[in-house]
Design an enzyme around this catalytic site. Structure first.
Site, PDB file in Angstrom:
ATOM      1  N   SER A  22       6.944   3.987   2.808  1.00 35.87           N
ATOM      2  CA  SER A  22       6.216   4.447   1.347  1.00 35.87           C
ATOM      3  C   SER A  22       4.857   4.961   2.010  1.00 35.87           C
ATOM      4  CB  SER A  22       6.075   2.989   0.972  1.00 35.87           C
ATOM      5  OG  SER A  22       5.549   2.116   1.707  1.00 35.87           O
ATOM      6  N   GLU A  24       0.803   5.691   0.725  1.00 36.25           N
ATOM      7  CA  GLU A  24      -0.139   5.424  -0.394  1.00 36.25           C
ATOM      8  C   GLU A  24      -1.272   6.284  -0.318  1.00 36.25           C
ATOM      9  OE1 GLU A  24      -1.827   1.056  -0.142  1.00 36.25           O
ATOM     10  OE2 GLU A  24      -3.688   2.039  -0.097  1.00 36.25           O
ATOM     11  N   HIS A  84      -1.449   0.585  -8.200  1.00 32.80           N
ATOM     12  CA  HIS A  84      -2.189  -0.721  -7.897  1.00 32.80           C
ATOM     13  C   HIS A  84      -3.058  -0.995  -8.909  1.00 32.80           C
ATOM     14  CE1 HIS A  84      -2.445   0.101  -3.141  1.00 32.80           C
ATOM     15  NE2 HIS A  84      -1.395   0.647  -3.707  1.00 32.80           N
ATOM     16  N   ASP A 116     -11.905  -6.936  -4.756  1.00 30.86           N
ATOM     17  CA  ASP A 116     -13.071  -7.086  -4.057  1.00 30.86           C
ATOM     18  C   ASP A 116     -14.201  -7.661  -4.845  1.00 30.86           C
ATOM     19  OD1 ASP A 116     -12.470  -6.585  -1.334  1.00 30.86           O
ATOM     20  OD2 ASP A 116     -13.342  -4.466  -1.689  1.00 30.86           O
ATOM     21  N   ALA A 133      -7.674 -15.338 -12.947  1.00 26.35           N
ATOM     22  CA  ALA A 133      -8.569 -15.969 -12.263  1.00 26.35           C
ATOM     23  C   ALA A 133      -8.282 -15.598 -10.849  1.00 26.35           C
ATOM     24  CB  ALA A 133      -8.484 -17.475 -12.481  1.00 26.35           C
ATOM     25  N   HIS A 159      -7.614 -12.896   5.287  1.00 31.13           N
ATOM     26  CA  HIS A 159      -8.693 -12.024   4.358  1.00 31.13           C
ATOM     27  C   HIS A 159      -9.848 -12.700   5.093  1.00 31.13           C
ATOM     28  CE1 HIS A 159     -10.992 -11.109   0.919  1.00 31.13           C
ATOM     29  NE2 HIS A 159     -10.145 -10.143   0.737  1.00 31.13           N
ATOM     30  N   ASP A 168      -4.469 -18.706   3.957  1.00 33.84           N
ATOM     31  CA  ASP A 168      -4.203 -17.409   3.569  1.00 33.84           C
ATOM     32  C   ASP A 168      -2.690 -17.333   3.102  1.00 33.84           C
ATOM     33  OD1 ASP A 168      -6.044 -15.239   3.573  1.00 33.84           O
ATOM     34  OD2 ASP A 168      -4.389 -13.968   4.360  1.00 33.84           O
ATOM     35  N   LYS A 175       1.621 -16.347  -4.537  1.00 32.66           N
ATOM     36  CA  LYS A 175       1.865 -14.896  -5.072  1.00 32.66           C
ATOM     37  C   LYS A 175       3.425 -14.642  -5.207  1.00 32.66           C
ATOM     38  CE  LYS A 175      -1.346 -12.845  -2.230  1.00 32.66           C
ATOM     39  NZ  LYS A 175      -2.355 -11.616  -1.843  1.00 32.66           N
ATOM     40  N   PHE A 226     -14.516   0.341   9.119  1.00 34.83           N
ATOM     41  CA  PHE A 226     -13.831  -0.129   7.720  1.00 34.83           C
ATOM     42  C   PHE A 226     -13.086  -1.424   8.171  1.00 34.83           C
ATOM     43  CE2 PHE A 226     -10.192  -0.405   4.832  1.00 34.83           C
ATOM     44  CZ  PHE A 226     -11.129  -0.553   3.739  1.00 34.83           C
ATOM     45  N   HIS A 276       4.502   1.065   5.667  1.00 34.20           N
ATOM     46  CA  HIS A 276       3.853   1.614   4.510  1.00 34.20           C
ATOM     47  C   HIS A 276       2.427   2.281   5.131  1.00 34.20           C
ATOM     48  CE1 HIS A 276       2.127   1.553   0.421  1.00 34.20           C
ATOM     49  NE2 HIS A 276       0.990   1.233   1.084  1.00 34.20           N
TER      50      HIS A 276
HETATM   51  P1  FAD Z   1      -5.770 -12.468  -2.258  1.00 31.89           P
HETATM   52  O1  FAD Z   1      -4.737 -12.122  -1.364  1.00 31.89           O
HETATM   53  O2  FAD Z   1      -5.375 -12.888  -3.760  1.00 31.89           O
HETATM   54  O3  FAD Z   1      -6.823 -13.112  -2.089  1.00 31.89           O
HETATM   55  C1  FAD Z   1      -7.623 -13.021  -0.924  1.00 31.89           C
HETATM   56  C2  FAD Z   1      -8.332 -14.205  -0.174  1.00 31.89           C
HETATM   57  O4  FAD Z   1      -9.445 -14.569  -1.051  1.00 31.89           O
HETATM   58  C3  FAD Z   1      -7.668 -15.373  -0.053  1.00 31.89           C
HETATM   59  O5  FAD Z   1      -6.765 -15.405   1.208  1.00 31.89           O
HETATM   60  C4  FAD Z   1      -8.443 -16.343  -0.315  1.00 31.89           C
HETATM   61  O6  FAD Z   1      -9.308 -16.973   0.832  1.00 31.89           O
HETATM   62  C5  FAD Z   1      -9.548 -16.304  -1.238  1.00 31.89           C
HETATM   63  N1  FAD Z   1      -9.246 -16.481  -2.499  1.00 31.89           N
HETATM   64  C6  FAD Z   1      -8.506 -15.756  -3.502  1.00 31.89           C
HETATM   65  N2  FAD Z   1      -8.401 -16.594  -4.561  1.00 31.89           N
HETATM   66  C7  FAD Z   1      -9.284 -17.594  -4.469  1.00 31.89           C
HETATM   67  C8  FAD Z   1      -9.655 -18.642  -4.964  1.00 31.89           C
HETATM   68  N3  FAD Z   1      -9.197 -18.810  -6.332  1.00 31.89           N
HETATM   69  N4  FAD Z   1     -10.535 -19.650  -4.506  1.00 31.89           N
HETATM   70  C9  FAD Z   1     -10.985 -19.367  -3.404  1.00 31.89           C
HETATM   71  N5  FAD Z   1     -10.477 -18.431  -2.493  1.00 31.89           N
HETATM   72  C10 FAD Z   1      -9.720 -17.431  -2.908  1.00 31.89           C
HETATM   73  N6  FAD Z   1      -8.506  -3.093  -3.186  1.00 31.89           N
HETATM   74  C11 FAD Z   1      -8.890  -2.193  -4.619  1.00 31.89           C
HETATM   75  O7  FAD Z   1      -9.984  -2.400  -5.157  1.00 31.89           O
HETATM   76  N7  FAD Z   1      -7.983  -1.434  -5.130  1.00 31.89           N
HETATM   77  C12 FAD Z   1      -6.980  -1.179  -4.210  1.00 31.89           C
HETATM   78  O8  FAD Z   1      -5.841  -0.626  -4.983  1.00 31.89           O
HETATM   79  C13 FAD Z   1      -6.327  -1.873  -3.270  1.00 31.89           C
HETATM   80  N8  FAD Z   1      -5.207  -2.082  -2.722  1.00 31.89           N
HETATM   81  C14 FAD Z   1      -5.118  -2.706  -1.381  1.00 31.89           C
HETATM   82  C15 FAD Z   1      -3.539  -2.737  -0.963  1.00 31.89           C
HETATM   83  C16 FAD Z   1      -3.173  -3.350  -0.010  1.00 31.89           C
HETATM   84  C17 FAD Z   1      -1.865  -3.137   0.711  1.00 31.89           C
HETATM   85  C18 FAD Z   1      -4.371  -4.378   0.622  1.00 31.89           C
HETATM   86  C19 FAD Z   1      -3.882  -5.299   1.976  1.00 31.89           C
HETATM   87  C20 FAD Z   1      -5.653  -4.265   0.115  1.00 31.89           C
HETATM   88  C21 FAD Z   1      -5.845  -3.588  -0.932  1.00 31.89           C
HETATM   89  N9  FAD Z   1      -7.026  -3.693  -1.538  1.00 31.89           N
HETATM   90  C22 FAD Z   1      -7.481  -2.734  -2.804  1.00 31.89           C
HETATM   91  C23 FAD Z   1      -8.198  -4.469  -1.230  1.00 31.89           C
HETATM   92  C24 FAD Z   1      -8.314  -5.827  -2.004  1.00 31.89           C
HETATM   93  O9  FAD Z   1      -8.654  -5.955  -3.281  1.00 31.89           O
HETATM   94  C25 FAD Z   1      -9.175  -6.749  -1.252  1.00 31.89           C
HETATM   95  O10 FAD Z   1      -9.023  -7.301   0.088  1.00 31.89           O
HETATM   96  C26 FAD Z   1      -9.729  -8.094  -1.968  1.00 31.89           C
HETATM   97  O11 FAD Z   1     -10.874  -8.594  -1.502  1.00 31.89           O
HETATM   98  C27 FAD Z   1      -8.677  -9.066  -2.096  1.00 31.89           C
HETATM   99  O12 FAD Z   1      -7.840  -8.868  -2.947  1.00 31.89           O
HETATM  100  P2  FAD Z   1      -6.107  -9.633  -2.789  1.00 31.89           P
HETATM  101  O13 FAD Z   1      -5.330  -9.145  -3.831  1.00 31.89           O
HETATM  102  O14 FAD Z   1      -5.752  -9.093  -1.360  1.00 31.89           O
HETATM  103  O15 FAD Z   1      -6.609 -11.054  -2.804  1.00 31.89           O
END
Ligand code: FAD
Length: 307
Positions: A22, A24, A84, A116, A133, A159, A168, A175, A226, A276
């Site tokens: 795939s 991106e 996304h 982020d 949330a 993360h 994590d 999820k 990065f 990917h």
């Molecule tokens: P999650 O996996 O949901 O959480 C990440 C970490 O945050 C967890 O491990 C945990 O430690 C902490 N956490 C989460 N929720 C809580 C909570 N309620 N309380 C305490 N701790 C918590 N970013 C973009 O802006 N746009 C994109 O299109 C994008 N695409 C991506 C695609 C991939 C394949 C990857 C790996 C990353 C991408 N990102 C993107 C980056 C991502 O948005 C960031 O890494 C962001 O900081 C975390 O989002 P996540 O969904 O990975 O978080």
């Protein structure tokens, strides 16, 4: 669907199964970038990827451009796009409107992310007061709106905000329980580390495919910067390979292609079949690696490569 109710041997796949890739992309900001994106899509599309995904800018900054790009992919190609989506700095109603928009444009696959923190990576994440949330919460919201395939992120080196790997992996499990059916990893350069991560994920009863995210190193200095922010380690041997090539783009590209091919071929040897690629909207290197993997235009796979 729960983590434990799925197939228990999704990956590594049997070594005879075909390679699936795939790609991106990120949504372009200017006309020139749009041209570059479509040149890359036109070049890579005949390799028949499983899907192509389009990122969503930090804080929803590319909402319209992400939508426009995936909608054009639906209209003008036979590719299956994944859009996304993050829930950062947006109310549930705003996020739901984006999901409905994706559905209306014919998109059936969403990469669901928390995103982020508004103040930047490393700052404390604050959910929007009327927003989803967390990622599991977002996934439930998406599923309430339609029958979307949902992919999520996974972090082989955890993360940066996560206290440790078990926390994590516990979140990844949540999820999956909320409805994610595939995880795509943050990029990494150490395949041993990735394999240990997958072992721990499986030991936690998570059975969905964990697809390695592969980043081509177009510019080592930028990739290393990065990686430091994203919490991905860069082996010293990798840095050495690019040493002294700062002003030699041609050699850098050759080294980058070799490094990427080596990483992917080693994963193939270990039994992995899904990859990917973070293309950065450039096709050359990714096309070359896919070619070596045996992928040929219009689904004609080479009989011998990657065997
Ligand atoms: P999650 O996996 O949901 O959480 C990440 C970490 O945050 C967890 O491990 C945990 O430690 C902490 N956490 C989460 N929720 C809580 C909570 N309620 N309380 C305490 N701790 C918590 N970013 C973009 O802006 N746009 C994109 O299109 C994008 N695409 C991506 C695609 C991939 C394949 C990857 C790996 C990353 C991408 N990102 C993107 C980056 C991502 O948005 C960031 O890494 C962001 O900081 C975390 O989002 P996540 O969904 O990975 O978080």
């Amino acid at each position: 669907m729960t983590a434990s109710s799925q197939s228990t041997s999704p990956q590594p796949a049997a070594s005879t199964s075909r390679i699936r890739v795939s790609f991106e992309f990120f949504p372009p900001k200017t006309e020139k970038m749009e041209e570059a994106l479509w040149t890359a899509i036109d070049r890579l599309a005949p390799l028949d990827p499983d899907f192509v995904s389009v990122t969503y800018g930090a804080g929803g900054s590319t909402r319209e451009r992400t939508h426009a790009t995936v909608a054009r992919i639906v209209r003008e190609t036979r590719l299956k796009p994944a859009a996304h989506l993050t829930c950062v700095d947006a109310s549930c109603a705003e996020v739901d409107a984006v999901v409905r928009g994706y559905g209306e444009a014919g998109i059936r696959h969403i990469v669901a992310l928390r995103g982020d923190p508004v103040a930047g990576l490393g700052q404390r994440y604050q959910p929007h007061p009327d927003g989803y949330a967390s990622t599991p919460d977002l996934i439930r919201g998406i599923r309430a709106l339609g029958d979307f395939e949902i992919s999520v992120s996974a972090y082989p080196e955890k993360h940066p905000e996560s206290p440790d790997l078990p926390a994590d992996i516990a979140l990844l499990r949540q999820k999956v329980e909320a409805g994610a059916s595939r995880a795509i990893t943050q990029f990494f350069f150490d395949n041993d580390l990735f394999e240990r991560y997958v072992d721990r994920v499986r030991a936690a009863g998570i059975a969905i495919p964990i697809v390695p995210g592969i980043v081509p190193i177009w510019d080592f200095t930028r990739t290393a910067a990065f990686a430091a922010k994203a919490g991905a380690s860069v082996p010293r041997t990798l840095a050495e390979r690019f040493e002294g090539l700062e002003d030699d783009e041609r050699t850098r590209q050759l080294v980058a292609t070799t490094v990427c091919a080596e990483q992917v071929f080693d994963l193939v040897k270990r039994g992995y079949r899904d990859f990917h690629f973070y293309t950065m909207n450039r096709a050359e290197l990714v096309y070359a690696v896919c070619h070596m993997l045996g992928l040929r235009p219009n689904g004609k796979a080479s009989e011998t490569a990657a065997a």
